[in-house]
Design a protein around this motif. Structure first.
Motif, PDB file in Angstrom:
ATOM      1  N   THR A  67       0.827  -1.212   0.000  1.00  0.00           N
ATOM      2  CA  THR A  67       0.000   0.000   0.000  1.00  0.00           C
ATOM      3  C   THR A  67       0.860   1.260   0.000  1.00  0.00           C
ATOM      4  N   THR A  68       1.906   1.273   0.830  1.00  0.00           N
ATOM      5  CA  THR A  68       2.777   2.460   0.879  1.00  0.00           C
ATOM      6  C   THR A  68       3.625   2.574  -0.388  1.00  0.00           C
ATOM      7  N   ALA A  69       4.034   1.434  -0.955  1.00  0.00           N
ATOM      8  CA  ALA A  69       4.856   1.470  -2.167  1.00  0.00           C
ATOM      9  C   ALA A  69       4.072   2.016  -3.352  1.00  0.00           C
ATOM     10  N   MET A  70       2.799   1.633  -3.463  1.00  0.00           N
ATOM     11  CA  MET A  70       1.964   2.121  -4.561  1.00  0.00           C
ATOM     12  C   MET A  70       1.571   3.582  -4.345  1.00  0.00           C
ATOM     13  N   GLY A  71       1.375   3.945  -3.068  1.00  0.00           N
ATOM     14  CA  GLY A  71       1.092   5.340  -2.730  1.00  0.00           C
ATOM     15  C   GLY A  71      -0.128   5.890  -3.434  1.00  0.00           C
ATOM     16  N   GLY A  72      -0.033   7.170  -3.812  1.00  0.00           N
ATOM     17  CA  GLY A  72      -1.150   7.842  -4.463  1.00  0.00           C
ATOM     18  C   GLY A  72      -1.506   9.126  -3.745  1.00  0.00           C
ATOM     19  N   GLU A  73      -1.721  10.171  -4.514  1.00  0.00           N
ATOM     20  CA  GLU A  73      -2.060  11.467  -3.929  1.00  0.00           C
ATOM     21  C   GLU A  73      -3.563  11.618  -3.717  1.00  0.00           C
ATOM     22  N   THR A  74      -4.368  11.000  -4.575  1.00  0.00           N
ATOM     23  CA  THR A  74      -5.810  11.141  -4.470  1.00  0.00           C
ATOM     24  C   THR A  74      -6.401   9.996  -3.646  1.00  0.00           C
ATOM     25  N   ALA A  75      -7.632  10.209  -3.162  1.00  0.00           N
ATOM     26  CA  ALA A  75      -8.306   9.182  -2.378  1.00  0.00           C
ATOM     27  C   ALA A  75      -8.536   7.923  -3.208  1.00  0.00           C
ATOM     28  N   GLY A  76      -8.837   8.099  -4.503  1.00  0.00           N
ATOM     29  CA  GLY A  76      -9.057   6.955  -5.376  1.00  0.00           C
ATOM     30  C   GLY A  76      -7.810   6.107  -5.546  1.00  0.00           C
TER      31      GLY A  76
ATOM     32  N   CYS B 178       1.245   3.098   7.708  1.00  0.00           N
ATOM     33  CA  CYS B 178       0.352   3.415   6.597  1.00  0.00           C
ATOM     34  C   CYS B 178      -0.892   4.083   7.176  1.00  0.00           C
ATOM     35  N   MET B 179      -1.047   5.375   6.908  1.00  0.00           N
ATOM     36  CA  MET B 179      -2.072   6.174   7.576  1.00  0.00           C
ATOM     37  C   MET B 179      -3.218   6.600   6.660  1.00  0.00           C
ATOM     38  N   THR B 180      -3.325   6.047   5.467  1.00  0.00           N
ATOM     39  CA  THR B 180      -4.395   6.473   4.564  1.00  0.00           C
ATOM     40  C   THR B 180      -5.749   5.990   5.089  1.00  0.00           C
ATOM     41  N   ASP B 181      -6.792   6.712   4.773  1.00  0.00           N
ATOM     42  CA  ASP B 181      -8.137   6.356   5.227  1.00  0.00           C
ATOM     43  C   ASP B 181      -8.571   5.001   4.671  1.00  0.00           C
ATOM     44  N   ALA B 182      -8.205   4.732   3.425  1.00  0.00           N
ATOM     45  CA  ALA B 182      -8.583   3.460   2.808  1.00  0.00           C
ATOM     46  C   ALA B 182      -7.940   2.283   3.540  1.00  0.00           C
ATOM     47  N   PHE B 183      -6.696   2.438   3.960  1.00  0.00           N
ATOM     48  CA  PHE B 183      -6.004   1.357   4.664  1.00  0.00           C
ATOM     49  C   PHE B 183      -6.607   1.141   6.045  1.00  0.00           C
ATOM     50  N   LYS B 184      -7.054   2.199   6.694  1.00  0.00           N
ATOM     51  CA  LYS B 184      -7.578   2.102   8.051  1.00  0.00           C
ATOM     52  C   LYS B 184      -9.010   1.570   8.113  1.00  0.00           C
TER      53      LYS B 184
ATOM     54  N   ALA C 184      -7.135   4.222  -2.394  1.00  0.00           N
ATOM     55  CA  ALA C 184      -8.048   3.091  -2.236  1.00  0.00           C
ATOM     56  C   ALA C 184      -7.589   1.904  -3.082  1.00  0.00           C
ATOM     57  N   VAL C 185      -7.136   2.180  -4.316  1.00  0.00           N
ATOM     58  CA  VAL C 185      -6.626   1.117  -5.187  1.00  0.00           C
ATOM     59  C   VAL C 185      -5.409   0.452  -4.561  1.00  0.00           C
ATOM     60  N   ALA C 186      -4.519   1.283  -4.005  1.00  0.00           N
ATOM     61  CA  ALA C 186      -3.316   0.756  -3.350  1.00  0.00           C
ATOM     62  C   ALA C 186      -3.688  -0.125  -2.157  1.00  0.00           C
TER      63      ALA C 186
END
Length: 332
Positions: A92-101, A162-168, A104-106
């Motif tokens: 998830t962290t390696a794929m990253g991404g700036e947008t929420a979408g 990994c602190m993204t909303d999608a991961f949590k 979420a994919v990551a």
């Protein structure tokens, strides 16, 4: 009326599990009545907290129930939680991404890899156990150390944040007032019950656990049954790893330490015989709740964590002793 009651599934469930149901109710009454926990235990927030924290134990326990009915054991599930969670966080962290979408994919890719890792470890265990005469205890003990080592090598011994909303979301998210892990717990439990009670595989698990040689003579593919059960258990450990990593906002190489013991405790307390051939997921569910309430109650009472290991060990010993007496009475 008596005939109706004898065939009523709810009545039968209560009769089959009356002992552990009384134990669970007694624990709850004590915690409600005790001055220190009176105002904190029986609250909606705490009940959901117990369910959320023990969702991962239920995932493991559904698989462990099948394994123990089969006459085996799986010691690797705790370290699979660690490895799969680290892989999920790493991808998830390696794929990253700036947008929420993109995030979420990551996260979806990470969680998919998480479950695949669990399935691969389960397949590894199932393949060796089904194709050789090596005891499941030894095979899963070896895979426990292998997976733990891989997790430590993969992370260099440090957590992967990994602190993204999608991961949590799977571990710390909510759907309305209900935590997502509780929803996942119910879905997994229903699927496991259907597998055990409504499929040929479920019937074959009991047959192999009761007498593998007789099952083989009756035409059951014993090797296939063992392979599928251990694979399923690995997948459950992968899902547990996903939820734990999500709840901790990180993949931790030490996550899941001792989780296999809680799962085994829940299964045994729930009435599944360690000698194989008998046990019910309904009892396992109550066993998970007992272990969850016990852990929560000890924390609320301020019992030192070191003493908590002693208490849980005594509970496991008592459950195994009760199983021994039950088997002795049945002449097994």
């Amino acid at each position: 009326m008596n005939r109706l009651n004898s065939t009523n599934p709810v009545v039968k469930y209560l009769k089959d599990n009356i002992g552990i149901i009384i134990a669970l109710v007694a624990m709850c009454i004590f915690l409600v009545a005790f001055p220190t926990t009176r105002t904190t235990f029986m609250t909606g927030k705490n009940i959901f907290n117990i369910l959320r924290q023990n969702a991962s134990n239920l995932f493991l326990a559904t698989g462990m129930t099948m394994v123990i009915i089969l006459g085996g054991i799986d010691l690797s599930v705790g370290t699979v939680i660690a490895l799969s969670g680290c892989v999920a966080a790493g991808i998830t962290t390696a794929m990253g991404g700036e947008t929420a979408g993109a995030q979420a994919v990551a996260a979806v890719a990470g969680f998919a890899a998480c479950i695949v890792v669990g399935g691969l470890v389960g397949m590894f265990n199932g393949l060796i156990i089904s194709k050789t005469e090596i005891p499941p205890f030894i095979v899963t003990l070896a895979s426990m150390n292998i997976t733990k080592g891989i997790a430590l090598v993969y992370t260099n011994g440090a957590p992967i944040r990994c602190m993204t909303d999608a991961f949590k979301f799977p571990g710390a998210g909510y759907v309305g007032p209900i935590p997502v892990p509780v929803i996942l717990m119910l879905v997994v439990f229903v699927i496991a019950v259907l597998i055990v009670n409504r499929t040929h595989l479920g019937r074959h698990i009991y047959a192999v656990g009761g007498n593998a040689q007789a099952a083989k003579f009756s035409g059951i593919n014993v090797e296939k049954v063992k392979f599928l059960v251990y694979t399923y258990t690995g997948i459950m450990a992968g899902i547990a790893g996903m939820v734990v990593a999500s709840r901790l906002y990180s993949g931790q190489p030490t996550a899941g330490d001792g989780a296999e013991m809680d799962a085994i405790a829940a299964v045994v307390v729930g009435g599944t015989s360690m000698s194989g051939g008998s046990g019910r997921l309904g009892g396992t569910l109550i066993g998970v709740l007992i272990i969850g309430v016990l852990n929560n109650g000890l924390n609320l009472l301020g019992v030192d964590s070191n003493w908590q290991y002693i208490v849980k060990g005594l509970v496991i010993l008592l459950a195994v002793y009760v199983d021994f007496l039950r088997n002795k009475k049945a002449g097994r």
